[in-house]
Scaffold this motif. Sequence first.
Motif, PDB file in Angstrom:
ATOM      1  N   GLU A  21       0.867  -1.028   0.051  1.00 34.29           N
ATOM      2  CA  GLU A  21      -0.049  -0.020  -0.032  1.00 34.29           C
ATOM      3  C   GLU A  21       0.896   1.267  -0.181  1.00 34.29           C
ATOM      4  O   GLU A  21       1.959   1.299   0.170  1.00 34.29           O
ATOM      5  CB  GLU A  21      -0.775   0.080   1.200  1.00 34.29           C
ATOM      6  CG  GLU A  21      -1.680  -1.184   1.365  1.00 34.29           C
ATOM      7  CD  GLU A  21      -2.332  -1.808   0.269  1.00 34.29           C
ATOM      8  OE1 GLU A  21      -2.940  -0.917  -0.671  1.00 34.29           O
ATOM      9  OE2 GLU A  21      -2.836  -3.222   0.142  1.00 34.29           O
ATOM     10  N   ILE A  22       0.338   2.250  -0.082  1.00 33.71           N
ATOM     11  CA  ILE A  22       1.196   3.731  -0.415  1.00 33.71           C
ATOM     12  C   ILE A  22       0.530   4.501   0.893  1.00 33.71           C
ATOM     13  O   ILE A  22      -0.657   4.521   1.173  1.00 33.71           O
ATOM     14  CB  ILE A  22       0.588   4.375  -1.495  1.00 33.71           C
ATOM     15  CG1 ILE A  22       1.122   3.334  -2.845  1.00 33.71           C
ATOM     16  CG2 ILE A  22       1.711   5.652  -1.907  1.00 33.71           C
ATOM     17  CD1 ILE A  22       0.732   3.895  -4.143  1.00 33.71           C
ATOM     18  N   CYS A  23       1.458   5.337   1.582  1.00 31.89           N
ATOM     19  CA  CYS A  23       1.150   6.151   2.531  1.00 31.89           C
ATOM     20  C   CYS A  23       1.676   7.456   2.190  1.00 31.89           C
ATOM     21  O   CYS A  23       2.698   7.739   1.414  1.00 31.89           O
ATOM     22  CB  CYS A  23       1.748   5.707   3.929  1.00 31.89           C
ATOM     23  SG  CYS A  23       1.249   4.251   4.518  1.00 31.89           S
ATOM     24  N   PHE A  24       0.721   8.397   2.723  1.00 32.65           N
ATOM     25  CA  PHE A  24       1.115   9.978   2.440  1.00 32.65           C
ATOM     26  C   PHE A  24       1.163  10.754   3.922  1.00 32.65           C
ATOM     27  O   PHE A  24       0.099  10.785   4.621  1.00 32.65           O
ATOM     28  CB  PHE A  24       0.181  10.456   1.529  1.00 32.65           C
ATOM     29  CG  PHE A  24      -0.083   9.916   0.110  1.00 32.65           C
ATOM     30  CD1 PHE A  24       0.753  10.108  -0.807  1.00 32.65           C
ATOM     31  CD2 PHE A  24      -0.985   8.903  -0.024  1.00 32.65           C
ATOM     32  CE1 PHE A  24       0.669   9.335  -2.125  1.00 32.65           C
ATOM     33  CE2 PHE A  24      -1.138   8.278  -1.123  1.00 32.65           C
ATOM     34  CZ  PHE A  24      -0.424   8.544  -2.137  1.00 32.65           C
ATOM     35  N   LEU A  25       2.389  11.340   3.965  1.00 35.89           N
ATOM     36  CA  LEU A  25       2.704  11.953   5.422  1.00 35.89           C
ATOM     37  C   LEU A  25       2.359  13.489   5.479  1.00 35.89           C
ATOM     38  O   LEU A  25       3.164  13.963   4.394  1.00 35.89           O
ATOM     39  CB  LEU A  25       3.815  11.562   5.899  1.00 35.89           C
ATOM     40  CG  LEU A  25       4.297  12.000   7.236  1.00 35.89           C
ATOM     41  CD1 LEU A  25       3.274  11.637   8.427  1.00 35.89           C
ATOM     42  CD2 LEU A  25       5.737  11.659   7.465  1.00 35.89           C
ATOM     43  N   GLY A  26       1.791  14.137   6.263  1.00 36.84           N
ATOM     44  CA  GLY A  26       1.895  15.647   6.101  1.00 36.84           C
ATOM     45  C   GLY A  26       0.461  16.397   5.467  1.00 36.84           C
ATOM     46  O   GLY A  26      -0.063  15.613   4.528  1.00 36.84           O
ATOM     47  N   LEU A  54      -3.435  16.781   1.452  1.00 40.44           N
ATOM     48  CA  LEU A  54      -4.293  17.443   0.592  1.00 40.44           C
ATOM     49  C   LEU A  54      -4.443  17.409  -0.825  1.00 40.44           C
ATOM     50  O   LEU A  54      -5.271  17.295  -1.522  1.00 40.44           O
ATOM     51  CB  LEU A  54      -4.263  19.052   1.082  1.00 40.44           C
ATOM     52  CG  LEU A  54      -4.976  20.164   0.448  1.00 40.44           C
ATOM     53  CD1 LEU A  54      -6.461  19.740   0.506  1.00 40.44           C
ATOM     54  CD2 LEU A  54      -4.720  21.363   0.688  1.00 40.44           C
ATOM     55  N   ASN A  55      -3.110  17.307  -1.536  1.00 36.09           N
ATOM     56  CA  ASN A  55      -2.809  17.110  -2.769  1.00 36.09           C
ATOM     57  C   ASN A  55      -3.421  15.841  -3.134  1.00 36.09           C
ATOM     58  O   ASN A  55      -4.100  15.574  -4.217  1.00 36.09           O
ATOM     59  CB  ASN A  55      -1.403  17.580  -3.147  1.00 36.09           C
ATOM     60  CG  ASN A  55      -0.995  18.857  -2.907  1.00 36.09           C
ATOM     61  OD1 ASN A  55      -1.692  19.720  -3.423  1.00 36.09           O
ATOM     62  ND2 ASN A  55       0.268  19.335  -2.514  1.00 36.09           N
ATOM     63  N   MET A  56      -3.068  14.756  -2.569  1.00 35.04           N
ATOM     64  CA  MET A  56      -3.503  13.336  -3.099  1.00 35.04           C
ATOM     65  C   MET A  56      -4.654  12.950  -2.717  1.00 35.04           C
ATOM     66  O   MET A  56      -5.441  12.268  -3.660  1.00 35.04           O
ATOM     67  CB  MET A  56      -2.346  12.329  -2.268  1.00 35.04           C
ATOM     68  CG  MET A  56      -0.792  12.502  -2.700  1.00 35.04           C
ATOM     69  SD  MET A  56      -0.668  12.642  -4.471  1.00 35.04           S
ATOM     70  CE  MET A  56      -1.395  11.044  -5.197  1.00 35.04           C
TER      71      MET A  56
END
Length: 468
Positions: A117-122, A127-129
């Motif tokens: 899986e893919i994680c996005f931090l911050g 907001l962008n993703m």
Amino acid sequence: MKISILLEELINIAQISKTDFAIGLNMTPSGLSKILTGRRLPLFREKRAFCKQAANYFAETIYCLGCYSKFANLFPVIYDFSSKYELEMYLAYAIEYAFDKDLSIENDMNLDYPDREICFLGKKTILNMFCIIISDSIMNDINIPLEFYSTLPLFNKLYSDIFRRIKIINSKKQKNIIFSHFFDMSSLETSYDEYDIEFLLTIVKAQLYADLNLWKITKEIDSIFLLLKGQFLLLFSTQLDGSPLMTLIIHKSYLTVFFNSLMKKDAIKISYNRSEATAALEANPSLIDKLTNRNINAVYNFISIGYLIKKKDLESVESKESIKNSILKLFNDILIKETTFFVTIDAMMAIYATGKAIVPLIGTVDIAPDELISYLKRFETYINEKSKDKIRIVNSELPKVAVLCSSGLSLIYLIDHQYGSEKIHYFETDMINNILNSEVAESTKSILDFSPDLWSTYIDALSKNKIS
């Protein structure tokens, strides 16, 4: 969305030639042509540099105040960029996201059952993703019904920099989008200080673009998520330092397991469309009596509800007599009992401007231009020495809803601009009444004391077409 289509659309938005874009990226026009026609992808080792250079080029050309509206055909879910740098970062993420999807397909990777899986931090990355992922799903095939399920903390201060910035700019309502939101009423009331009129605004905006259904849960769901059935799951968590983390899951087997687990939760639907509400009234005609017996404390009218409608006005309207009688009884009780009646000037003017009076669960009643004044004069029957306390005219911009409040209960009523789609949200809480009371209290200068003379002046001005 394929990277070829994304770049082609961005070139059109920027209103530049493909040759100029190729030169700006230090590419040959023929090399760019192969990418735009889908014959090849940028080299993997040059991915980051390509995405960054392309985003920088487009941002330099496109950025201006309110430029987010230019992307309606690409990103129906987006936010207002506060700087050229924000736009550049957004486009870099979008181009890289499209590149990675195309690369996975080119390498015969099974996108439905990935091994990671893919994680996005911050906050900024999320907001962008968040906008890019949802927009991609919506634009993939606008004819496929989309079912969203959510426990997103839309008003939580931790996420305010994310969710409160998001805008939906697709000009056409997505009738095939269903958005079901689950919430715990006790948690909602506990965090009351975080809520204001934005609570109502969010409901109104959501209903514009989706079929919004609210579900009250008896036990709080620990997981914060947004699920698009069969397509993806976004899970949110908070790290030790307070940073938010968003995890993207697209594994089809797990999506099914997650959805089935959600459906087993004890949840009560508190949203009703016209057919659901009329069915409930037909099955239990005493619902209106139970409502009026609770003593309706206040009604807030920010749309043109037809309280002055009489039975004869509904003769040509197609609806069951039992429904007509129930709504007329509710209207009469509100007018004659000690219910504080708030109405905006916009709502008062709309009846005269459109000739339409909204009757919930029935539709609209068209009032002929030469009968509008006599219709409005019916109000004089209910005017007396207590009118100053009962009727309050609000001269401010408020969400286009009608809200009925009694002790421990609030009904929110919405109808679309075509007067075809209705929704009633049923909240067993005083929170919404408190929000509206606070909004009115903070806008005391916008409240006009009602009097027979004021009403007479208003009617006289209407009759002479001199309203400004």
